[in-house]
Design a protein around this motif. Structure first.
Motif, PDB file in Angstrom:
ATOM      1  N   GLY A 117       8.172 -19.650  28.977  1.00  0.00           N
ATOM      2  CA  GLY A 117       7.979 -20.105  27.594  1.00  0.00           C
ATOM      3  C   GLY A 117       6.928 -21.198  27.502  1.00  0.00           C
ATOM      4  N   MET A 118       6.959 -22.133  28.449  1.00  0.00           N
ATOM      5  CA  MET A 118       5.954 -23.203  28.462  1.00  0.00           C
ATOM      6  C   MET A 118       4.568 -22.625  28.743  1.00  0.00           C
ATOM      7  SD  MET A 118       7.986 -26.320  30.332  1.00  0.00           S
ATOM      8  CE  MET A 118       9.065 -25.408  31.422  1.00  0.00           C
ATOM      9  N   MET A 119       4.516 -21.644  29.638  1.00  0.00           N
ATOM     10  CA  MET A 119       3.245 -21.004  29.962  1.00  0.00           C
ATOM     11  C   MET A 119       2.692 -20.285  28.733  1.00  0.00           C
ATOM     12  SD  MET A 119       2.337 -18.278  33.040  1.00  0.00           S
ATOM     13  CE  MET A 119       3.787 -18.758  33.891  1.00  0.00           C
ATOM     14  N   SER A 120       3.553 -19.571  28.026  1.00  0.00           N
ATOM     15  CA  SER A 120       3.121 -18.859  26.824  1.00  0.00           C
ATOM     16  C   SER A 120       2.614 -19.837  25.772  1.00  0.00           C
ATOM     17  CB  SER A 120       4.265 -18.020  26.257  1.00  0.00           C
ATOM     18  OG  SER A 120       4.572 -16.972  27.143  1.00  0.00           O
ATOM     19  N   ALA A 121       3.280 -20.975  25.640  1.00  0.00           N
ATOM     20  CA  ALA A 121       2.815 -21.991  24.690  1.00  0.00           C
ATOM     21  C   ALA A 121       1.430 -22.499  25.092  1.00  0.00           C
ATOM     22  CB  ALA A 121       3.814 -23.148  24.623  1.00  0.00           C
ATOM     23  N   SER A 122       1.208 -22.680  26.370  1.00  0.00           N
ATOM     24  CA  SER A 122      -0.099 -23.155  26.844  1.00  0.00           C
ATOM     25  C   SER A 122      -1.177 -22.104  26.640  1.00  0.00           C
ATOM     26  CB  SER A 122      -0.024 -23.517  28.324  1.00  0.00           C
ATOM     27  OG  SER A 122       0.875 -24.574  28.514  1.00  0.00           O
ATOM     28  N   PHE A 123      -0.808 -20.838  26.798  1.00  0.00           N
ATOM     29  CA  PHE A 123      -1.789 -19.775  26.625  1.00  0.00           C
ATOM     30  C   PHE A 123      -2.069 -19.466  25.153  1.00  0.00           C
ATOM     31  CE2 PHE A 123      -1.448 -18.542  31.169  1.00  0.00           C
ATOM     32  CZ  PHE A 123      -2.808 -18.467  31.429  1.00  0.00           C
ATOM     33  N   ARG A 124      -1.446 -20.189  24.248  1.00  0.00           N
ATOM     34  CA  ARG A 124      -1.830 -20.059  22.839  1.00  0.00           C
ATOM     35  C   ARG A 124      -3.179 -20.713  22.598  1.00  0.00           C
ATOM     36  NH1 ARG A 124       3.793 -21.986  21.032  1.00  0.00           N
ATOM     37  NH2 ARG A 124       4.973 -20.101  21.351  1.00  0.00           N
ATOM     38  N   TYR A 125      -3.542 -21.634  23.481  1.00  0.00           N
ATOM     39  CA  TYR A 125      -4.799 -22.347  23.325  1.00  0.00           C
ATOM     40  C   TYR A 125      -5.925 -21.607  24.028  1.00  0.00           C
ATOM     41  CZ  TYR A 125      -2.006 -26.137  21.514  1.00  0.00           C
ATOM     42  OH  TYR A 125      -1.160 -26.889  20.746  1.00  0.00           O
ATOM     43  N   ARG A 126      -7.017 -21.554  23.381  1.00  0.00           N
ATOM     44  CA  ARG A 126      -8.214 -20.864  23.862  1.00  0.00           C
ATOM     45  C   ARG A 126      -8.638 -21.359  25.236  1.00  0.00           C
ATOM     46  NH1 ARG A 126     -13.582 -21.036  20.118  1.00  0.00           N
ATOM     47  NH2 ARG A 126     -15.007 -20.030  21.574  1.00  0.00           N
ATOM     48  N   VAL A 127      -8.548 -22.659  25.441  1.00  0.00           N
ATOM     49  CA  VAL A 127      -9.044 -23.246  26.683  1.00  0.00           C
ATOM     50  C   VAL A 127      -8.295 -22.710  27.902  1.00  0.00           C
ATOM     51  CG1 VAL A 127      -7.589 -25.316  26.583  1.00  0.00           C
ATOM     52  CG2 VAL A 127      -9.773 -25.397  27.786  1.00  0.00           C
ATOM     53  N   SER A 128      -7.002 -22.406  27.758  1.00  0.00           N
ATOM     54  CA  SER A 128      -6.249 -21.882  28.897  1.00  0.00           C
ATOM     55  C   SER A 128      -6.795 -20.524  29.324  1.00  0.00           C
ATOM     56  CB  SER A 128      -4.764 -21.762  28.545  1.00  0.00           C
ATOM     57  OG  SER A 128      -4.213 -23.031  28.303  1.00  0.00           O
ATOM     58  N   PHE A 129      -7.049 -19.655  28.344  1.00  0.00           N
ATOM     59  CA  PHE A 129      -7.638 -18.349  28.659  1.00  0.00           C
ATOM     60  C   PHE A 129      -9.046 -18.503  29.206  1.00  0.00           C
ATOM     61  CE2 PHE A 129      -4.451 -16.607  25.670  1.00  0.00           C
ATOM     62  CZ  PHE A 129      -3.941 -15.629  26.495  1.00  0.00           C
ATOM     63  N   ASP A 130      -9.826 -19.378  28.569  1.00  0.00           N
ATOM     64  CA  ASP A 130     -11.210 -19.551  28.999  1.00  0.00           C
ATOM     65  C   ASP A 130     -11.278 -20.029  30.447  1.00  0.00           C
ATOM     66  OD1 ASP A 130     -11.849 -18.841  26.438  1.00  0.00           O
ATOM     67  OD2 ASP A 130     -12.714 -20.764  25.865  1.00  0.00           O
ATOM     68  N   TYR A 131     -10.451 -21.020  30.770  1.00  0.00           N
ATOM     69  CA  TYR A 131     -10.450 -21.538  32.134  1.00  0.00           C
ATOM     70  C   TYR A 131      -9.962 -20.469  33.109  1.00  0.00           C
ATOM     71  CZ  TYR A 131      -9.930 -24.323  36.250  1.00  0.00           C
ATOM     72  OH  TYR A 131     -10.060 -24.788  37.527  1.00  0.00           O
ATOM     73  N   PHE A 132      -8.873 -19.813  32.761  1.00  0.00           N
ATOM     74  CA  PHE A 132      -8.337 -18.779  33.639  1.00  0.00           C
ATOM     75  C   PHE A 132      -9.383 -17.697  33.905  1.00  0.00           C
ATOM     76  CE2 PHE A 132      -6.364 -14.666  34.298  1.00  0.00           C
ATOM     77  CZ  PHE A 132      -5.618 -14.925  35.434  1.00  0.00           C
ATOM     78  N   GLU A 133     -10.019 -17.242  32.869  1.00  0.00           N
ATOM     79  CA  GLU A 133     -10.999 -16.171  33.024  1.00  0.00           C
ATOM     80  C   GLU A 133     -12.186 -16.628  33.877  1.00  0.00           C
ATOM     81  OE1 GLU A 133     -12.165 -12.156  32.225  1.00  0.00           O
ATOM     82  OE2 GLU A 133     -10.285 -13.212  32.107  1.00  0.00           O
ATOM     83  N   ALA A 134     -12.627 -17.850  33.664  1.00  0.00           N
ATOM     84  CA  ALA A 134     -13.779 -18.363  34.408  1.00  0.00           C
ATOM     85  C   ALA A 134     -13.466 -18.597  35.880  1.00  0.00           C
ATOM     86  CB  ALA A 134     -14.274 -19.661  33.775  1.00  0.00           C
ATOM     87  N   ARG A 135     -12.219 -18.931  36.189  1.00  0.00           N
ATOM     88  CA  ARG A 135     -11.858 -19.310  37.560  1.00  0.00           C
ATOM     89  C   ARG A 135     -10.784 -18.417  38.166  1.00  0.00           C
ATOM     90  NH1 ARG A 135     -15.220 -21.897  40.181  1.00  0.00           N
ATOM     91  NH2 ARG A 135     -13.648 -23.024  41.313  1.00  0.00           N
ATOM     92  N   ARG A 136     -10.626 -17.229  37.666  1.00  0.00           N
ATOM     93  CA  ARG A 136      -9.555 -16.335  38.115  1.00  0.00           C
ATOM     94  C   ARG A 136      -9.575 -16.096  39.615  1.00  0.00           C
ATOM     95  NH1 ARG A 136      -9.388 -12.358  34.583  1.00  0.00           N
ATOM     96  NH2 ARG A 136      -8.107 -11.007  35.855  1.00  0.00           N
ATOM     97  N   GLU A 137     -10.747 -16.128  40.224  1.00  0.00           N
ATOM     98  CA  GLU A 137     -10.831 -15.872  41.663  1.00  0.00           C
ATOM     99  C   GLU A 137     -10.206 -16.993  42.497  1.00  0.00           C
ATOM    100  OE1 GLU A 137     -14.326 -18.361  40.689  1.00  0.00           O
ATOM    101  OE2 GLU A 137     -13.535 -16.560  39.762  1.00  0.00           O
ATOM    102  N   THR A 138      -9.916 -18.122  41.874  1.00  0.00           N
ATOM    103  CA  THR A 138      -9.311 -19.229  42.609  1.00  0.00           C
ATOM    104  C   THR A 138      -7.786 -19.165  42.611  1.00  0.00           C
ATOM    105  OG1 THR A 138      -9.211 -20.745  40.711  1.00  0.00           O
ATOM    106  CG2 THR A 138     -11.268 -20.706  41.986  1.00  0.00           C
ATOM    107  N   PHE A 139      -7.226 -18.230  41.866  1.00  0.00           N
ATOM    108  CA  PHE A 139      -5.772 -18.086  41.802  1.00  0.00           C
ATOM    109  C   PHE A 139      -5.321 -16.960  42.730  1.00  0.00           C
ATOM    110  CE2 PHE A 139      -6.945 -19.944  37.716  1.00  0.00           C
ATOM    111  CZ  PHE A 139      -6.071 -21.018  37.668  1.00  0.00           C
ATOM    112  N   THR A 140      -4.055 -17.000  43.113  1.00  0.00           N
ATOM    113  CA  THR A 140      -3.509 -15.931  43.958  1.00  0.00           C
ATOM    114  C   THR A 140      -3.513 -14.621  43.174  1.00  0.00           C
ATOM    115  OG1 THR A 140      -1.253 -16.398  43.243  1.00  0.00           O
ATOM    116  CG2 THR A 140      -2.005 -17.482  45.266  1.00  0.00           C
TER     117      THR A 140
END
Length: 174
Positions: A117-140
């Motif tokens: 639920g906290m993760m979903s709340a954070s992913f409501r913000y554009r910046v969370s998606f933008d950062y994830f998409e830009a740096r996805r290769e750094t995550f497992t």
């Protein structure tokens, strides 16, 4: 009673002792596994709390986040881009760790539901998606796969709107 009778009785008692010992060891292992799960859950929740308290006490991060919602990740000033990237990275790393703990069975359903639920709340913000998409290769990969499944519609929409930063070999964000 003969000596042979004592021998058979002692064998029965020994067998019962072994069975009881095995039951005790099984109960101990179960209790230790539960304690390990509880420790993992406490660790991840404490890390989340530390990250959120840290972010909530930094007005400039909050302002950069709201500015990002208005102008987009790529249009932030360099300082805001860097600071917000670090803040979002910290938060997403906590979510990644929580997911990995969940994936490994170290987090129970209630704790995972709360964290999700906290993760979903954070992913409501554009910046969370933008950062994830830009740096996805750094995550497992398991976390990337989870985010791709869980937020597929939002990612597709953001990609279609071209609001996500372009991928580069060096990465577009800190």
């Amino acid at each position: 009673m003969t000596l042979e009778d004592f021998y058979f009785i002692s064998q029965i008692v020994a067998a019962l002792g072994i069975i009881l010992s095995l039951v005790f060891v099984g109960l101990q292992m179960r209790a230790q596994a539960r304690e390990a799960r509880l420790a993992s859950m406490a660790e991840i929740m404490a890390e989340y709390r530390r990250t959120m308290v840290s972010l909530s006490q930094d007005r400039e991060i909050a302002e950069a986040m709201f500015k990002c919602e208005e102008v987009g990740w790529k249009n932030l000033e360099e300082t805001d881009f860097f600071r917000l990237g670090i803040a979002i990275a910290s938060m997403l790393r906590v979510f990644e760790q929580a997911y990995i703990y969940r994936y490994e069975g170290k987090v129970d359903d209630r704790t995972w539901a709360s964290m999700k639920g906290m993760m979903s709340a954070s992913f409501r913000y554009r910046v969370s998606f933008d950062y994830f998409e830009a740096r996805r290769e750094t995550f497992t990969q398991v976390f990337v796969d989870f985010v791709e499944r869980e937020y597929a519609d939002q990612l597709t929409t953001r990609r279609a709107q071209e609001v996500l930063p372009a991928q580069t070999s060096e990465g577009a964000a800190p």
